[in-house]
Design a protein around this motif. Structure first.
Motif, PDB file in Angstrom:
ATOM      1  N   LEU A  25     -77.741  -1.756 -65.930  1.00 24.61           N
ATOM      2  CA  LEU A  25     -78.689  -2.021 -64.840  1.00 24.61           C
ATOM      3  C   LEU A  25     -77.948  -2.419 -63.571  1.00 24.61           C
ATOM      4  N   GLN A  26     -76.930  -3.253 -63.712  1.00 26.49           N
ATOM      5  CA  GLN A  26     -76.138  -3.670 -62.560  1.00 26.49           C
ATOM      6  C   GLN A  26     -75.424  -2.471 -61.935  1.00 26.49           C
ATOM      7  N   THR A  27     -74.894  -1.596 -62.774  1.00 24.53           N
ATOM      8  CA  THR A  27     -74.192  -0.411 -62.288  1.00 24.53           C
ATOM      9  C   THR A  27     -75.138   0.518 -61.537  1.00 24.53           C
ATOM     10  N   LEU A  28     -76.349   0.683 -62.039  1.00 24.41           N
ATOM     11  CA  LEU A  28     -77.334   1.516 -61.347  1.00 24.41           C
ATOM     12  C   LEU A  28     -77.700   0.923 -59.993  1.00 24.41           C
ATOM     13  N   GLY A  29     -77.785  -0.391 -59.940  1.00 23.31           N
ATOM     14  CA  GLY A  29     -78.174  -1.041 -58.690  1.00 23.31           C
ATOM     15  C   GLY A  29     -79.447  -0.433 -58.146  1.00 23.31           C
ATOM     16  N   ASN A  30     -79.441  -0.034 -56.886  1.00 23.84           N
ATOM     17  CA  ASN A  30     -80.600   0.620 -56.272  1.00 23.84           C
ATOM     18  C   ASN A  30     -80.400   2.117 -56.160  1.00 23.84           C
ATOM     19  N   GLY A  31     -79.354   2.624 -56.821  1.00 28.39           N
ATOM     20  CA  GLY A  31     -79.046   4.043 -56.728  1.00 28.39           C
ATOM     21  C   GLY A  31     -79.590   4.857 -57.880  1.00 28.39           C
ATOM     22  N   GLU A  32     -79.159   6.089 -57.917  1.00 30.72           N
ATOM     23  CA  GLU A  32     -79.541   7.037 -58.963  1.00 30.72           C
ATOM     24  C   GLU A  32     -78.268   7.615 -59.546  1.00 30.72           C
ATOM     25  N   MET A  33     -78.194   7.660 -60.881  1.00 36.65           N
ATOM     26  CA  MET A  33     -76.989   8.149 -61.540  1.00 36.65           C
ATOM     27  C   MET A  33     -77.343   8.855 -62.848  1.00 36.65           C
ATOM     28  N   THR A  34     -76.454   9.749 -63.277  1.00 35.98           N
ATOM     29  CA  THR A  34     -76.572  10.358 -64.598  1.00 35.98           C
ATOM     30  C   THR A  34     -75.905   9.428 -65.611  1.00 35.98           C
ATOM     31  N   SER A  35     -76.132   9.687 -66.877  1.00 39.71           N
ATOM     32  CA  SER A  35     -75.477   8.875 -67.909  1.00 39.71           C
ATOM     33  C   SER A  35     -73.963   9.036 -67.834  1.00 39.71           C
ATOM     34  N   ARG A  36     -73.481  10.213 -67.519  1.00 37.46           N
ATOM     35  CA  ARG A  36     -72.039  10.434 -67.396  1.00 37.46           C
ATOM     36  C   ARG A  36     -71.464   9.644 -66.214  1.00 37.46           C
ATOM     37  N   GLU A  37     -72.191   9.616 -65.109  1.00 38.11           N
ATOM     38  CA  GLU A  37     -71.726   8.850 -63.950  1.00 38.11           C
ATOM     39  C   GLU A  37     -71.664   7.360 -64.274  1.00 38.11           C
ATOM     40  N   ILE A  38     -72.660   6.876 -65.008  1.00 37.18           N
ATOM     41  CA  ILE A  38     -72.671   5.472 -65.419  1.00 37.18           C
ATOM     42  C   ILE A  38     -71.473   5.193 -66.328  1.00 37.18           C
ATOM     43  N   ALA A  39     -71.284   6.033 -67.329  1.00 39.66           N
ATOM     44  CA  ALA A  39     -70.177   5.849 -68.278  1.00 39.66           C
ATOM     45  C   ALA A  39     -68.834   5.877 -67.553  1.00 39.66           C
ATOM     46  N   THR A  40     -68.663   6.827 -66.655  1.00 41.89           N
ATOM     47  CA  THR A  40     -67.406   6.956 -65.919  1.00 41.89           C
ATOM     48  C   THR A  40     -67.146   5.724 -65.057  1.00 41.89           C
TER      49      THR A  40
END
Length: 88
Positions: A25-40
């Protein structure tokens, strides 16, 4: 309980899924990401480090799928996630 269930449950408890969900949740912040982007961004090479927690966050109503994009690694369309506003 079967041995495989015992080892799976022990592994899950050691994982501390609540902590990983909070980090996602912290990594997502107010943005939009794919699961791969989050993992990376979190330094994981194994997608299973984030995907189960993303599913849990969706079931908890904390994130939603807000679109799709092309993943160059798989060559397929993948989901894009974002936090639901005012959810901690």
């Amino acid at each position: 309980m079967k041995l495989t269930e015992e080892t799976r449950n022990a592994s899950y408890r050691k994982l501390n899924p609540a902590s990983r969900r909070a980090i996602i949740l912290q990594t997502l912040g107010n943005g939009e990401m794919t699961s791969r982007e989050i993992a990376t961004k979190l330094g994981y090479t194994d997608m299973n480090a984030v995907r189960p927690r993303i599913t849990e966050l969706m079931q908890m109503g904390k994130i939603i799928v807000c679109g799709s994009t092309f993943d160059p690694v798989t060559g397929r369309a993948v989901a894009v996630y974002r936090r639901i506003k005012n959810v901690k």
